[in-house]
Scaffold this motif. Structure first.
Motif, PDB file in Angstrom:
ATOM      1  N   ALA A  46       0.835  -1.206   0.000  1.00 11.20           N
ATOM      2  CA  ALA A  46       0.000   0.000   0.000  1.00 11.20           C
ATOM      3  C   ALA A  46       0.867   1.253   0.000  1.00 11.20           C
ATOM      4  N   GLU A  47       1.902   1.246   0.809  1.00 11.78           N
ATOM      5  CA  GLU A  47       2.807   2.398   0.866  1.00 11.78           C
ATOM      6  C   GLU A  47       3.487   2.630  -0.484  1.00 11.78           C
ATOM      7  N   LYS A  48       3.873   1.553  -1.133  1.00 11.83           N
ATOM      8  CA  LYS A  48       4.540   1.686  -2.437  1.00 11.83           C
ATOM      9  C   LYS A  48       3.572   2.173  -3.514  1.00 11.83           C
ATOM     10  N   ILE A  49       2.325   1.731  -3.440  1.00  3.60           N
ATOM     11  CA  ILE A  49       1.324   2.205  -4.402  1.00  3.60           C
ATOM     12  C   ILE A  49       1.076   3.696  -4.215  1.00  3.60           C
ATOM     13  N   ILE A  50       0.945   4.114  -2.956  1.00  4.95           N
ATOM     14  CA  ILE A  50       0.683   5.527  -2.659  1.00  4.95           C
ATOM     15  C   ILE A  50       1.854   6.409  -3.107  1.00  4.95           C
ATOM     16  N   SER A  51       3.074   5.920  -2.901  1.00  2.00           N
ATOM     17  CA  SER A  51       4.262   6.714  -3.255  1.00  2.00           C
ATOM     18  C   SER A  51       4.532   6.728  -4.755  1.00  2.00           C
ATOM     19  N   GLY A  52       3.930   5.791  -5.474  1.00  2.00           N
ATOM     20  CA  GLY A  52       4.181   5.685  -6.907  1.00  2.00           C
ATOM     21  C   GLY A  52       5.256   4.687  -7.253  1.00  2.00           C
ATOM     22  N   GLU A  53       5.875   4.078  -6.245  1.00  2.00           N
ATOM     23  CA  GLU A  53       6.922   3.091  -6.497  1.00  2.00           C
ATOM     24  C   GLU A  53       6.349   1.831  -7.144  1.00  2.00           C
ATOM     25  N   LEU A  54       5.100   1.513  -6.799  1.00  2.00           N
ATOM     26  CA  LEU A  54       4.434   0.342  -7.347  1.00  2.00           C
ATOM     27  C   LEU A  54       3.191   0.789  -8.103  1.00  2.00           C
ATOM     28  N   SER A  55       3.055   0.354  -9.344  1.00  3.04           N
ATOM     29  CA  SER A  55       1.897   0.706 -10.165  1.00  3.04           C
ATOM     30  C   SER A  55       1.056  -0.540 -10.407  1.00  3.04           C
ATOM     31  N   VAL A  56      -0.229  -0.458 -10.053  1.00  2.00           N
ATOM     32  CA  VAL A  56      -1.158  -1.552 -10.306  1.00  2.00           C
ATOM     33  C   VAL A  56      -1.872  -1.267 -11.621  1.00  2.00           C
ATOM     34  N   HIS A  57      -1.852  -2.217 -12.519  1.00  2.00           N
ATOM     35  CA  HIS A  57      -2.482  -2.029 -13.823  1.00  2.00           C
ATOM     36  C   HIS A  57      -3.972  -1.736 -13.670  1.00  2.00           C
ATOM     37  N   ASP A  58      -4.445  -0.723 -14.371  1.00  2.51           N
ATOM     38  CA  ASP A  58      -5.851  -0.318 -14.329  1.00  2.51           C
ATOM     39  C   ASP A  58      -6.562  -0.843 -15.568  1.00  2.51           C
ATOM     40  N   TYR A  59      -7.434  -1.822 -15.375  1.00  4.64           N
ATOM     41  CA  TYR A  59      -8.128  -2.456 -16.495  1.00  4.64           C
ATOM     42  C   TYR A  59      -9.007  -1.477 -17.260  1.00  4.64           C
ATOM     43  N   LEU A  60      -9.527  -0.457 -16.584  1.00  2.35           N
ATOM     44  CA  LEU A  60     -10.381   0.514 -17.265  1.00  2.35           C
ATOM     45  C   LEU A  60      -9.594   1.385 -18.236  1.00  2.35           C
ATOM     46  N   SER A  61      -8.317   1.538 -17.975  1.00  5.44           N
ATOM     47  CA  SER A  61      -7.472   2.317 -18.875  1.00  5.44           C
ATOM     48  C   SER A  61      -6.928   1.476 -20.022  1.00  5.44           C
ATOM     49  N   ASP A  62      -6.714   0.195 -19.740  1.00  2.85           N
ATOM     50  CA  ASP A  62      -6.173  -0.709 -20.747  1.00  2.85           C
ATOM     51  C   ASP A  62      -6.734  -2.101 -20.477  1.00  2.85           C
TER      52      ASP A  62
END
Length: 331
Positions: free
Chosen positions: A309-325
């Motif tokens: 969660a911390e990495k997602i918030i900081s931008g270090e980890l990106s979770v693929h967004d199915y709505l975008s792609d």
């Protein structure tokens, strides 16, 4: 101040149970009812919190058919209710038709974007929260097989699934993930029998953790998991209490926050329209920990989810967004 709820009957008139002034906020729940233990109930909790804190009553309506969407919107707007909140993407076309006819009424729609000057559109980063419960599922699984049961087969629910699979695979890329959608119509949100059948099919293939994103249908998923002695994962509301000791966690989608904010802003004269996004960074999504699942989520599991969660918030980890792609890289 004495507060009370205006009870609405059938759409044929939306008859008031008692004579009250019409002004004030209103909410329309999607098919499945406000006590679905999931999406609608989260919205209801936000409305109740607003009334508890402010003493201001609100009006509400529980949909019984698709034909009622536009009718209910127009009834509330004509009665002077402001703002009018609706729970679910399926209200989009009705709101597109109604909003221009009532330019002085503020509307808020959850899970869809409607580009009108008097509309607040609230969407969530469900893939982020689903990633976290995917981590928990993978770490809890002993069979190396987990499952996902969605409600209506739409890109929004595919977004849940994609985030979940990414979280699972981040722990162990060899874990197998079974996936099923309940249907292609609105009835897919309120079919717990079918939800239980789909969950059991996955369990019979070896899944020992099953996550649902299926509204009222998910009650059947969690029941099937509990009956089979495996773990379920709830969604939207905290569903850990439905089967204590059998629900690993719940992916929290804070619909209550969207409803509470819309009601509060609308009645205070601070209602802002446009596009609003709720994710991990602003407590829009997350996962549930309480006494009902305390023995199921180890310190290592919690640390892994919180670190992600911390990495997602900081931008270090990106979770693929199915709505975008619409091409989930791990599915």
């Amino acid at each position: 101040m004495t507060t009370f709820r205006t009870v609405l009957g059938s759409i044929a008139g939306l008859v008031l149970a008692t004579a009250v002034q019409a002004e004030g906020p209103a909410i329309i729940y999607d098919v499945g009812g406000k006590f679905d233990k999931s999406f609608n109930e989260a919205a209801y909790n936000g409305a109740e919190r607003f009334t508890a804190e402010t003493g201001i009553a609100y009006r509400e309506f529980e949909m019984q058919s698709e034909a009622q969407r536009e009718q209910a919107l127009r009834r509330f707007a004509r009665a002077g209710n402001n703002p009018v909140v609706m729970t679910g993407f399926a209200f989009a076309s009705a709101l597109e038709a109604v909003a221009p006819d009532f330019p002085d009424t503020n509307f808020a729609i959850i899970d869809m974007v409607v580009d009108q000057p008097n509309v607040r559109s609230v969407v969530y980063k469900e893939h982020e929260g689903s990633y976290l419960v995917g981590i928990l599922a993978a770490m809890a699984s002993k069979s190396g097989k987990v499952g996902f049961v969605g409600g209506m087969d739409i890109p929004l629910i595919r977004r849940f699934a994609c985030g979940y699979v990414q979280g699972v695979k981040s722990v162990d890329p060899d874990i197998e993930v079974f996936q099923n959608m309940t249907g292609t119509t609105a009835s897919a949100w309120n079919d717990p029998v079918r939800g239980g059948e789909l969950a059991m099919a996955q369990i019979n293939q070896g899944a020992d953790v099953v996550y649902h994103a299926a509204g009222g249908t998910g009650r059947g998923v969690l029941q099937a998991a509990a009956d089979a002695g495996v773990l379920g994962i709830g969604v939207d509301s905290n569903q850990n209490h439905l089967h204590p000791g059998s629900v690993l966690s719940s992916m929290l989608k804070r619909v209550d926050v969207a409803v509470y904010n819309a009601f509060k802003d609308g009645t205070s004269g601070d209602f802002k329209t446009g596009f609003s996004v709720l994710g991990l960074s602003n407590d829009g999504v997350g996962y549930a920990l309480d006494e009902n699942n305390a023995d199921l989520v180890s310190d290592d599991m919690r640390m892994a989810a919180d670190t992600a969660a911390e990495k997602i918030i900081s931008g270090e980890l990106s979770v693929h967004d199915y709505l975008s792609d619409e091409s989930c890289p791990v599915m």
